[in-house]
Design a protein around this motif. Structure first.
Motif, PDB file in Angstrom:
ATOM      1  N   GLY A   5      81.397 -52.632-109.958  1.00 49.40           N
ATOM      2  CA  GLY A   5      81.363 -53.552-111.081  1.00 49.40           C
ATOM      3  C   GLY A   5      82.283 -53.140-112.209  1.00 49.40           C
ATOM      4  O   GLY A   5      83.068 -53.953-112.717  1.00 49.40           O
ATOM      5  N   LEU A   6      82.239 -51.882-112.604  1.00 44.76           N
ATOM      6  CA  LEU A   6      83.033 -51.431-113.748  1.00 44.76           C
ATOM      7  C   LEU A   6      84.524 -51.327-113.425  1.00 44.76           C
ATOM      8  O   LEU A   6      85.369 -51.804-114.179  1.00 44.76           O
ATOM      9  CB  LEU A   6      82.515 -50.071-114.235  1.00 44.76           C
ATOM     10  N   ALA A  65      80.970 -57.760-114.438  1.00 47.99           N
ATOM     11  CA  ALA A  65      80.710 -56.447-113.834  1.00 47.99           C
ATOM     12  C   ALA A  65      79.271 -56.343-113.349  1.00 47.99           C
ATOM     13  O   ALA A  65      79.003 -55.782-112.276  1.00 47.99           O
ATOM     14  CB  ALA A  65      81.018 -55.348-114.851  1.00 47.99           C
ATOM     15  N   LEU A  66      78.323 -56.887-114.113  1.00 50.35           N
ATOM     16  CA  LEU A  66      76.924 -56.876-113.699  1.00 50.35           C
ATOM     17  C   LEU A  66      76.719 -57.686-112.426  1.00 50.35           C
ATOM     18  O   LEU A  66      76.046 -57.235-111.482  1.00 50.35           O
ATOM     19  CB  LEU A  66      76.061 -57.419-114.832  1.00 50.35           C
ATOM     20  N   ILE A  67      77.301 -58.887-112.374  1.00 54.66           N
ATOM     21  CA  ILE A  67      77.146 -59.730-111.176  1.00 54.66           C
ATOM     22  C   ILE A  67      77.790 -59.072-109.961  1.00 54.66           C
ATOM     23  O   ILE A  67      77.209 -59.039-108.863  1.00 54.66           O
ATOM     24  CB  ILE A  67      77.755 -61.114-111.444  1.00 54.66           C
ATOM     25  N   SER A  68      78.982 -58.519-110.141  1.00 47.31           N
ATOM     26  CA  SER A  68      79.665 -57.861-109.031  1.00 47.31           C
ATOM     27  C   SER A  68      78.898 -56.632-108.553  1.00 47.31           C
ATOM     28  O   SER A  68      78.755 -56.410-107.348  1.00 47.31           O
ATOM     29  CB  SER A  68      81.076 -57.464-109.454  1.00 47.31           C
ATOM     30  N   GLY A  69      78.395 -55.843-109.500  1.00 49.83           N
ATOM     31  CA  GLY A  69      77.636 -54.654-109.109  1.00 49.83           C
ATOM     32  C   GLY A  69      76.370 -54.990-108.352  1.00 49.83           C
ATOM     33  O   GLY A  69      76.042 -54.344-107.337  1.00 49.83           O
ATOM     34  N   VAL A  70      75.650 -56.020-108.788  1.00 48.14           N
ATOM     35  CA  VAL A  70      74.411 -56.414-108.095  1.00 48.14           C
ATOM     36  C   VAL A  70      74.725 -56.939-106.698  1.00 48.14           C
ATOM     37  O   VAL A  70      74.031 -56.612-105.714  1.00 48.14           O
ATOM     38  CB  VAL A  70      73.658 -57.461-108.939  1.00 48.14           C
ATOM     39  N   ALA A  71      75.779 -57.750-106.563  1.00 44.45           N
ATOM     40  CA  ALA A  71      76.123 -58.306-105.256  1.00 44.45           C
ATOM     41  C   ALA A  71      76.508 -57.202-104.269  1.00 44.45           C
ATOM     42  O   ALA A  71      76.037 -57.194-103.120  1.00 44.45           O
ATOM     43  CB  ALA A  71      77.272 -59.309-105.416  1.00 44.45           C
ATOM     44  N   GLU A 109      85.228 -64.769-107.127  1.00 45.51           N
ATOM     45  CA  GLU A 109      85.308 -64.400-108.540  1.00 45.51           C
ATOM     46  C   GLU A 109      86.572 -64.941-109.196  1.00 45.51           C
ATOM     47  O   GLU A 109      86.530 -65.432-110.338  1.00 45.51           O
ATOM     48  CB  GLU A 109      85.262 -62.880-108.663  1.00 45.51           C
ATOM     49  N   ASN A 110      87.695 -64.891-108.498  1.00 46.72           N
ATOM     50  CA  ASN A 110      88.960 -65.321-109.090  1.00 46.72           C
ATOM     51  C   ASN A 110      89.003 -66.824-109.328  1.00 46.72           C
ATOM     52  O   ASN A 110      89.537 -67.275-110.352  1.00 46.72           O
ATOM     53  CB  ASN A 110      90.125 -64.910-108.198  1.00 46.72           C
ATOM     54  N   TYR A 111      88.448 -67.606-108.396  1.00 46.69           N
ATOM     55  CA  TYR A 111      88.627 -69.050-108.469  1.00 46.69           C
ATOM     56  C   TYR A 111      87.408 -69.793-109.013  1.00 46.69           C
ATOM     57  O   TYR A 111      87.544 -70.955-109.403  1.00 46.69           O
ATOM     58  CB  TYR A 111      88.958 -69.603-107.078  1.00 46.69           C
ATOM     59  N   LEU A 112      86.244 -69.178-109.057  1.00 48.38           N
ATOM     60  CA  LEU A 112      85.046 -69.882-109.527  1.00 48.38           C
ATOM     61  C   LEU A 112      84.387 -69.189-110.712  1.00 48.38           C
ATOM     62  O   LEU A 112      84.173 -69.799-111.759  1.00 48.38           O
ATOM     63  CB  LEU A 112      84.034 -70.024-108.374  1.00 48.38           C
TER      64      LEU A 112
END
Length: 426
Positions: free
Chosen positions: A238-239, A211-217, A282-285
């Motif tokens: 992210g959440l 969630a942190l990585i997704s939110g920052v991106a 995110e799904n594959y890596l």
């Protein structure tokens, strides 16, 4: 008719009736059982924090209340912030909608050489039959929507209540469970409980990190495009994308697209492309590697467990599948006996003929399987002693080998020494 036949028929009918009753009761209580299962995993998730506070002198019930209060305050603040932001953006979008519609109509007229007018389009929409039917259906569906909202609130309160009792009365629950088991089984149950706490905490840790990585991106993208409320939208993406399974990704991406549309319609397209590309990454890596490290299961097992959990329990199964499978795998690993693996080349994925030189393999392919083959040189790397090599060994080499063997026998005992003496006398 035998005497036992009526009694057997009555017993069979009673068993069938009991089975039907149990099946009906299970289907009626499925919702409650799912809520209890979710509450149990939520209690496992907050168990470390509650145990830490309890170890430092706070009563367990008070510690559980503090943890729940903190979670509720954070969630309420986040929902309030997003609600105010969404209300303001919707108002802005409604006020600017005629401008957006004029720009779209001008583009259509200039591209396809049409003569459309916004007033005509609005009049046709207002007096259309499908809009009137939609308004009527919406008016009749208000009660259904209200019932669904109340049902959701009741379900949330049920989850919080069961989670509170599971976390606050955790030691009492474990004692009650162990009191009906022999000592050996008690140790196994307690070990399984501890493993479940660790795996659930690791799963939540991995979800929080993603969630942190997704939110920052997403924050970087929205900030670069100049979309307002970029920090709050990054937290939202992210959440929601990580803690709401199956549909969380679409819910998370819809709100940034909507707000980006109020700035520039093309920005919404860029946000959509970024959401799709990041989701594949995110799904594959990202997700398989993080999940495999925190809950210590193979990425393929994690992916398969999510699919199986979704098929069995829907969104709830997708959310709790990975910690449940990780707990089961870690618990059963103590009962699986493992052996040392042999040094067979096939274990490493190499075929046995790889040790043969390439020239010998080509010669064998040309001559066929029935033709005699010349043995590879002893100096050739990877040469091994095979029956073919023994058959074509020169006589001198065989005599030398026999002499070496005789000398080895001589050194092993006195018979060999006596033989050497007789040879010298002759």
């Amino acid at each position: 008719m035998p005497r036992w036949l009526p009694r057997a028929m009555v017993s069979a009918l009673l068993l069938i009736a009991a089975f039907q009753l149990a099946t009906w009761a299970f289907h009626q209580l499925t919702g409650l059982l799912i809520n209890v299962l979710i509450a149990f995993f939520l209690a496992l998730a907050i168990e470390p924090a509650v145990s830490w506070m309890s170890a430092h002198g706070m009563r367990r019930g008070a510690a559980t209340g503090v943890v729940f209060l903190g979670v509720i305050v954070v969630a309420a603040g986040f929902v309030t912030l997003l609600g105010s932001m969404l209300a303001g953006q919707i108002q802005t979008m409604v006020e600017d909608f005629p401008k957006y519609l004029d720009s779209v109509i001008n583009w259509v007229n200039g591209t396809f050489r049409t003569d459309l007018s916004r007033l005509e389009i609005q009049d046709s929409l207002v007096h259309s039959d499908w809009l009137q039917r939609y308004v009527q259906n919406s008016a009749t569906g208000v009660l259904n929507i209200s019932a669904q909202v109340l049902g959701g609130l009741f379900q949330l309160l049920t989850l919080l209540l069961f989670s509170f009792y599971f976390a606050a009365d955790g030691p009492r629950l474990r004692r009650a469970l162990c009191s009906v088991l022999p000592p050996t089984r008690q140790a196994e149950v307690l070990r399984a409980w501890e493993i479940a706490v660790d795996k659930t905490g690791g799963y939540l840790y991995s979800r929080g990190l993603m969630a942190l990585i997704s939110g920052v991106a997403h924050y970087i993208l929205l900030q670069a495009l100049g979309v307002p409320y970029a920090p709050a939208l990054g937290v939202w993406v992210g959440l929601v994308s990580q803690f709401i399974p199956t549909i969380g990704t679409y819910l998370a991406g819809a709100l940034p697209m909507l707000i980006a549309f109020t700035v520039d319609p093309w920005y919404a397209v860029w946000v959509l492309i970024f959401v799709v590309v990041y989701q594949q990454f995110e799904n594959y890596l990202l997700q398989p590697k993080l999940t495999a490290r925190t809950v210590d299961i193979h990425p393929a097992v994690a992916f398969g467990s999510v699919i199986a959990g979704t098929a069995l329990l829907g969104a709830v199964g997708a959310l709790i599948a990975i910690p449940a499978v990780a707990t089961l795998q870690a618990f059963l690993s103590a009962y699986v006996k493992r052996y040392d693996v042999t040094d067979d080349p096939r274990v490493m994925g190499r075929r046995s003929h790889e040790g043969m030189p390439a020239l010998a393999r080509m010669r064998g392919a040309l001559h066929g399987p029935n033709e005699p083959r010349t043995a590879p040189s002893a100096d050739a790397p990877g040469a091994t002693a095979t029956p073919v090599q023994e058959a074509v060994r020169p006589p001198a080499a065989q005599d030398g080998a026999a002499g070496d063997a005789t000398e080895g026998d001589d050194e092993s005992g006195g018979d060999g020494a006596e033989t050497r003496g007789n040879q010298r006398d002759e």
